[in-house]
Design an enzyme around this catalytic site. Structure first.
Site: not given
Ligand code: PGA
Length: 249
Positions: A97, A99, A173, A11-13, A211, A167
Site C-alpha cells: 500500500h 502508505e 484520502g 481497508n480500515w487502516k 476516494s 491506487e
Molecule cells: P481512500 O483510501 O479511500 O481513503 O482514498 C484508499 C486506500 O488507501 O486504499
C-alpha cells in the site's frame, strides 16, 4: 460482461476501537452478509482480526490483513507472519500500500518477497501500485506503473492467485478521485502488461482505490477493466461502504 467477480475491499487502516470494529463489521454483515454477486472483504487492524472474524464467520464476507512480514516466525518484534493471518481466518493480504511505501520505506523488491510468501502460505495478495501527483503531471504515469509492475512481479508466475489494486497516490484520502477514464487507462495498461506474462490475464481482478464513494462507484465500476475497489475512508462508515457495494450490483 467479464467473468471476473467484483471485489469490494475495506481497508480500515489504523482506525477503530474494539467496540467500533464490532459495530462496523456487524452493520456490514447485517446488510450484505449473504452477498454472492459482489465479494466483500474487510481488512481491519491486526488486533481486531479475531474479533471481526467472530462477527463474519457465518457470512460470505472475507477477512484480510493490511500487511505482513515475509518470514515464517522468529525474533521480529512487532511483525505479523503470513501464518498468523491464515490462522485468524484471513484469505487476503494487502501488500505494498502507498502508505507502507511512503511511511515505512517499503520497496518493490520487498513487496516482491512478500508476494511469494503470501502465495506459499495460501493467502491472496492484493498488490498495490500507483503514481504520485508529480509523476502524473509530468506525463510519466505509464512508465512508473510499468516499472512497479515489473519489479513487484519479478519472476512471478501465479497470476491467477493475485489481485492488483491501482491506487493513484494523489487520490488517496484527498477527496480527488481519478476519473473513470483515467482509472480505466491504467487498468488497461495493467491488463496489457499481464497479457505479456500470463494466459490468465483476463482472470486477474484489478481494483481501483482512491476516494471511492457511493457517488462515484457506479461510473468507475462501469469501466471494462475495473473489477472492484479498495476503499479507505468510506469503509469506516457502514452506510458509505454499503452504498459502494450497492453501486456494484
Ligand atoms: P481512500 O483510501 O479511500 O481513503 O482514498 C484508499 C486506500 O488507501 O486504499
Amino acid at each position: 460482461m467479464s467473468a471476473r467477480k467484483t471485489l469490494v475491499a475495506g481497508n480500515w487502516k489504523m482506525n477503530t476501537t474494539a467496540e467500533e470494529a464490532l459495530i462496523l463489521a456487524g452493520e456490514i454483515a447485517k446488510t450484505y452478509g449473504s452477498s454472492e454477486q459482489t465479494e466483500i472483504l474487510l481488512c481491519p487492524p491486526f488486533v481486531w482480526l479475531g474479533l471481526v472474524s467472530s462477527i463474519i464467520t457465518r457470512t460470505n464476507i472475507k477477512l484480510g490483513g493490511q500487511n505482513m512480514y515475509w518470514e515464517e516466525k522468529g525474533a521480529y518484534t512487532g511483525e505479523i507472519s503470513p501464518a498468523m493471518l491464515k490462522s485468524t481466518d484471513c484469505e487476503y493480504v494487502i501488500l505494498g500500500h502507498s502508505e507502507r511505501r511512503r511511511y515505512f520505506g517499503e520497496t518493490n523488491d520487498l513487496i516482491n518477497k512478500k508476494l511469494f510468501k503470501a502465495i506459499e502460505t495460501g493467502l491472496t495478495p492484493i498488490v498495490c501500485l500507483g503514481e504520485s501527483l508529480e509523476i502524473r503531471e509530468s506525463g510519466k504515469t505509464n512508465d512508473v506503473i510499468s516499472r512497479q509492475f515489473e519489479k513487484c512481479f519479478d519472476n512471478f508466475k501465479d497470476f491467477d492467485k493475485v489481485v492488483i489494486a491501482y491506487e493513484p497516490v494523489w487520490a488517496i484520502g484527498t477527496g480527488k478521485t481519478a476519473t473513470p477514464e483515467q482509472a480505466q487507462d491504467v487498468h488497461k495498461l495493467l491488463r496489457d502488461l499481464l497479457s505479456q506474462k500470463t494466459d490468465a490475464f483476463d482472470k486477474v481482478r484489478l481494483l481501483y482505490g482512491g476516494s471511492v464513494k457511493p457517488g462515484n462507484a457506479a461510473d468507475l465500476i462501469g469501466k471494462d477493466d475495473i473489477d472492484g475497489f479498495l476503499v479507505g475512508g468510506a469503509s469506516l462508515k457502514a452506510d458509505d461502504f454499503c452504498g459502494i457495494i450497492e453501486a456494484t450490483l
